[in-house]
Design an enzyme around this catalytic site. Structure first.
Site, PDB file in Angstrom:
ATOM      1  N   HIS A 176      -4.204  19.511  36.111  1.00  0.00           N
ATOM      2  CA  HIS A 176      -4.307  18.631  34.902  1.00  0.00           C
ATOM      3  C   HIS A 176      -4.696  17.257  35.133  1.00  0.00           C
ATOM      4  O   HIS A 176      -3.518  16.340  34.900  1.00  0.00           O
ATOM      5  CB  HIS A 176      -2.909  18.794  34.038  1.00  0.00           C
ATOM      6  CG  HIS A 176      -2.682  20.099  33.727  1.00  0.00           C
ATOM      7  ND1 HIS A 176      -1.334  20.495  33.107  1.00  0.00           N
ATOM      8  CD2 HIS A 176      -3.258  21.371  33.561  1.00  0.00           C
ATOM      9  CE1 HIS A 176      -1.586  21.942  32.681  1.00  0.00           C
ATOM     10  NE2 HIS A 176      -2.576  22.411  32.853  1.00  0.00           N
TER      11      HIS A 176
ATOM     12  N   HIS B 135     -10.934  29.167  36.818  1.00  0.00           N
ATOM     13  CA  HIS B 135     -10.185  28.561  36.331  1.00  0.00           C
ATOM     14  C   HIS B 135      -9.583  27.413  37.778  1.00  0.00           C
ATOM     15  O   HIS B 135      -9.526  26.333  37.424  1.00  0.00           O
ATOM     16  CB  HIS B 135      -9.140  29.185  35.612  1.00  0.00           C
ATOM     17  CG  HIS B 135      -7.952  28.337  34.927  1.00  0.00           C
ATOM     18  ND1 HIS B 135      -8.393  27.435  34.188  1.00  0.00           N
ATOM     19  CD2 HIS B 135      -6.412  28.466  35.234  1.00  0.00           C
ATOM     20  CE1 HIS B 135      -7.056  26.763  34.004  1.00  0.00           C
ATOM     21  NE2 HIS B 135      -6.034  27.729  34.666  1.00  0.00           N
TER      22      HIS B 135
ATOM     23  N   TYR C  56      -2.555  27.683  25.022  1.00  0.00           N
ATOM     24  CA  TYR C  56      -1.092  27.522  25.676  1.00  0.00           C
ATOM     25  C   TYR C  56      -0.101  28.541  24.639  1.00  0.00           C
ATOM     26  O   TYR C  56       0.888  27.676  24.545  1.00  0.00           O
ATOM     27  CB  TYR C  56      -0.909  26.062  25.770  1.00  0.00           C
ATOM     28  CG  TYR C  56      -1.612  25.643  26.978  1.00  0.00           C
ATOM     29  CD1 TYR C  56      -0.805  25.481  28.323  1.00  0.00           C
ATOM     30  CD2 TYR C  56      -2.752  25.284  27.069  1.00  0.00           C
ATOM     31  CE1 TYR C  56      -1.511  25.010  29.470  1.00  0.00           C
ATOM     32  CE2 TYR C  56      -3.414  24.653  28.097  1.00  0.00           C
ATOM     33  CZ  TYR C  56      -2.802  24.615  29.234  1.00  0.00           C
ATOM     34  OH  TYR C  56      -3.538  23.989  30.332  1.00  0.00           O
TER      35      TYR C  56
ATOM     36  N   HIS D 131      -6.969  24.007  35.688  1.00  0.00           N
ATOM     37  CA  HIS D 131      -5.791  24.578  36.022  1.00  0.00           C
ATOM     38  C   HIS D 131      -4.977  23.286  36.545  1.00  0.00           C
ATOM     39  O   HIS D 131      -3.961  23.252  35.974  1.00  0.00           O
ATOM     40  CB  HIS D 131      -6.187  25.287  37.332  1.00  0.00           C
ATOM     41  CG  HIS D 131      -4.860  26.065  37.632  1.00  0.00           C
ATOM     42  ND1 HIS D 131      -4.181  26.839  36.716  1.00  0.00           N
ATOM     43  CD2 HIS D 131      -4.361  26.563  38.738  1.00  0.00           C
ATOM     44  CE1 HIS D 131      -3.049  27.546  37.185  1.00  0.00           C
ATOM     45  NE2 HIS D 131      -3.153  27.207  38.489  1.00  0.00           N
TER      46      HIS D 131
ATOM     47  N   HIS E  51      -0.316  23.305  41.985  1.00  0.00           N
ATOM     48  CA  HIS E  51      -1.318  24.419  42.334  1.00  0.00           C
ATOM     49  C   HIS E  51      -2.047  24.200  43.785  1.00  0.00           C
ATOM     50  O   HIS E  51      -3.239  24.596  43.763  1.00  0.00           O
ATOM     51  CB  HIS E  51      -2.299  24.684  41.105  1.00  0.00           C
ATOM     52  CG  HIS E  51      -1.772  24.646  39.941  1.00  0.00           C
ATOM     53  ND1 HIS E  51      -0.711  25.651  39.614  1.00  0.00           N
ATOM     54  CD2 HIS E  51      -1.657  24.021  38.563  1.00  0.00           C
ATOM     55  CE1 HIS E  51      -0.174  25.750  38.251  1.00  0.00           C
ATOM     56  NE2 HIS E  51      -0.818  24.569  37.841  1.00  0.00           N
TER      57      HIS E  51
ATOM     58  N   ASP F 180      -8.371  23.519  30.288  1.00  0.00           N
ATOM     59  CA  ASP F 180      -7.003  23.388  29.710  1.00  0.00           C
ATOM     60  C   ASP F 180      -6.637  22.516  28.380  1.00  0.00           C
ATOM     61  O   ASP F 180      -5.939  21.603  28.537  1.00  0.00           O
ATOM     62  CB  ASP F 180      -6.188  22.522  30.915  1.00  0.00           C
ATOM     63  CG  ASP F 180      -6.329  23.250  32.115  1.00  0.00           C
ATOM     64  OD1 ASP F 180      -5.424  23.970  32.930  1.00  0.00           O
ATOM     65  OD2 ASP F 180      -7.439  23.348  32.675  1.00  0.00           O
TER      66      ASP F 180
ATOM     67  N   ASP G  69      -7.352  28.237  30.358  1.00  0.00           N
ATOM     68  CA  ASP G  69      -6.421  27.738  29.515  1.00  0.00           C
ATOM     69  C   ASP G  69      -6.647  27.167  27.974  1.00  0.00           C
ATOM     70  O   ASP G  69      -7.034  25.913  27.960  1.00  0.00           O
ATOM     71  CB  ASP G  69      -5.744  26.689  30.330  1.00  0.00           C
ATOM     72  CG  ASP G  69      -4.609  27.302  31.611  1.00  0.00           C
ATOM     73  OD1 ASP G  69      -4.736  28.637  31.740  1.00  0.00           O
ATOM     74  OD2 ASP G  69      -4.000  26.632  32.172  1.00  0.00           O
TER      75      ASP G  69
END
Length: 545
Positions: free
Chosen positions: A404, A365, A230, A402, A375, A200, A227
């Site tokens: 953060h 991910h 973005y 995924h 999530h 990410d 990720d």
């Protein structure tokens, strides 16, 4: 004096144990000490702040080459040590109402390379392509990339430094000289020294800190667990947003500002032009466009050892790095037991020879084991479909992004502590625009509604109330689950150092700390005698040892 293999292995284990016990006078725990009581590091509110993107005026993201000179140069691995991919882009991308793709046939894809800087005695050619991101709606702009080149170098020696230049020599458009080091020969004694793990990333000032810290840790290989840029947090006019769901209410298709991919490629070149990077897709790479096409940037910009590892997709593949076999799985493509990915995974696992690659590491991910509200249990269908297979083959470590934040599990299988289960590590804290996850599903009032966790890739949802254990009859625990060993909301990156066929050191570094301070550190210890796995035999069949 030469030692027999059993004696040498015993010496390796003793040496690793001594290192783990006394390392500079600091006791480093190992998984042999676990399972550990759950720990939550209190959140430092000073870290929340604003995750600010690098602007297009930053010199680190601007196009600095002329004409068709190569830029956004990167190295990625093939399935084994004797081959790598070199990728780059030539020509300028375009964004606007009327874009005309460049013709890949007009520029050659050539890499000159060798063990000496001068002369470079080998030359390889590859293929080139472009992709477009198209939105046939009034007010939205379209994008077409520069020419993307991928060249595979073969016949390489293990653990060897190679120099290379890429481009088109016929028009004097070659890069400067770069170098990369091949992976060690696959053997239980050979491993990359340091493997950087990030997730990410995006392209914020937090990202720049993460990458500068990672570079100072001198990795031999980098895994990016989804990720990437973005770019889909931007409208096609370049206007940014703080969240994917809050700025696109009137758009038939969520927009994505593709120049962010070019910015990211330029920023990362300093690292990935000399250190191989292996990427797996995340949800921010979906980037739907006209014709229901998805993942165009991800699948075009990176080279993957898909064909070399028997995969028919850029969404899942495998490769070896010394005595480690890595399996990269796709969470945004079908993974049910009758699907192509699952059948590929069965074949790939069956072909792993643990006497050659003792360590088995998987990555995808979205995490199966995360205790954050964000999530929470989002890919339960994937876990239900694949967990038993990975467990039966003795996967040692799983890396995810995924979410953060950072989280490391105890050994776990089916939500139950299990001495033979993998260690799950979430490192979705690379520096993204969407800020950190700070709320836990087990905090009062934070448990999501089960019906809010559908899995669109399996056509329904699989996350239901627990049927056994301390959370029986509930969707969430009422405290930090016992399978969660440590969790902390901070930006950072991780480094995996495999010492021998049974010991590996995992270290997580926080962005706010100095280089010498670690946020989490543990030895992950394999116990093949306690946890038997299928082994290849000389006849090609399998036996359990």
């Amino acid at each position: 004096m030469a030692f027999s293999r059993p004696c040498a292995l015993a010496l390796d284990v003793i040496a690793a144990f001594m290192f783990y016990a006394v390392d500079g006078g600091i006791y480093i725990p190992s998984t042999l000490d676990g399972p550990f009581e759950p720990v939550t590091v209190p959140f430092d509110a000073n870290l929340r702040g604003n995750a600010v993107d690098l602007p297009d005026s930053d010199p680190r993201v601007q196009r600095l080459v002329n004409g068709f000179e190569p830029e956004q140069i990167s190295v990625s691995l093939s399935a084994n040590y004797d081959s790598v991919w070199i990728s780059w882009i030539t020509g300028e991308s375009q964004i606007g109402n009327n874009v005309k793709p460049l013709d890949p046939k007009t520029i050659s894809s050539v890499v000159r390379y060798g063990k000496l800087r001068y002369p470079m005695t080998h030359e390889a050619t590859g293929h080139s392509l472009f992709y477009s991101q198209l939105y046939p709606f009034e007010g939205l702009q379209n994008y077409t990339s520069g020419i993307i080149h991928h060249v595979r170098l073969t016949g390489l020696s293990p653990n060897t430094l190679y120099y290379y230049r890429c481009g088109d020599p016929s028009i004097q458009a070659m890069s400067k000289i770069y170098s990369f080091k091949t992976m060690p020969l696959s053997d239980p004694r050979n491993y990359p020294h340091r493997i950087g793990i990030v997730g990410d990333l995006g392209l914020t000032y937090n990202t720049t800190t993460t990458i500068s810290h990672l570079i100072r840790n001198k990795p031999d290989l980098v895994l990016l667990v989804g990720d990437v840029t973005y770019a889909n947090l931007y409208l096609t006019n370049g206007t940014g947003s703080d969240c994917y769901s809050c700025s696109f209410p009137q758009t038939p298709i969520h927009e994505t500002y593709q120049p962010r991919w070019d910015y990211w490629g330029r920023f990362m070149q300093n690292l990935v032009s000399e250190v191989p990077i292996m990427v797996i897709e995340g949800n921010h790479e979906i980037e739907e466009q006209a014709g229901s096409q998805k993942f165009a940037a991800y699948s075009s910009r990176f080279a993957f050892p898909s064909e070399e590892s028997g995969s028919s997709s850029t969404f899942y593949y495998s490769f070896n790095a010394g005595g480690i076999h890595f399996i990269m799985l796709g969470a945004y493509i079908a993974y049910n037991k009758s699907g192509v990915q699952y059948k590929w995974l069965q074949r790939d696992l069956a072909n792993v020879d643990r006497s050659v690659t003792p360590w088995l590491v998987a990555a995808w991910h979205p995490p199966w084991y995360s205790t954050y509200k964000a999530h929470y249990r989002e890919v339960e269908c994937m876990r239900v479909a694949m967990e038993e297979l990975l467990y039966s083959y003795g996967v040692d470590i799983v890396f995810n992004g995924h979410v953060h934040a950072y989280e490391r599990s105890n050994r776990v299988y089916n939500y139950t502590l299990d001495l033979c289960g993998p260690i799950y590590i979430t490192v979705g804290d690379g520096g993204n625009r969407e800020k950190m996850a700070i709320n836990h599903a087990d905090d009062p009032g934070n448990c999501p509604e089960p019906l809010s966790t559908p899995d669109q890739y399996m056509g329904g949802f699989c996350a239901t109330n627990f049927t056994s254990g301390p959370a029986t009859g509930k969707f969430c625990w009422d405290r930090q689950p016992e399978y969660s060993a440590l969790r902390e909301s901070s930006f950072g990156h991780g480094v995996l150092e495999v010492k021998n066929e049974t010991w590996a050191l995992w270290t997580w570094y926080r962005n706010q700390d100095s280089d010498s301070k670690v946020g989490d550190q543990i030895y992950i210890v394999r116990q093949p005698n306690r946890c038997p796995v299928p082994q290849q035999t000389s006849a090609g069949s399998f036996a359990t040892s």
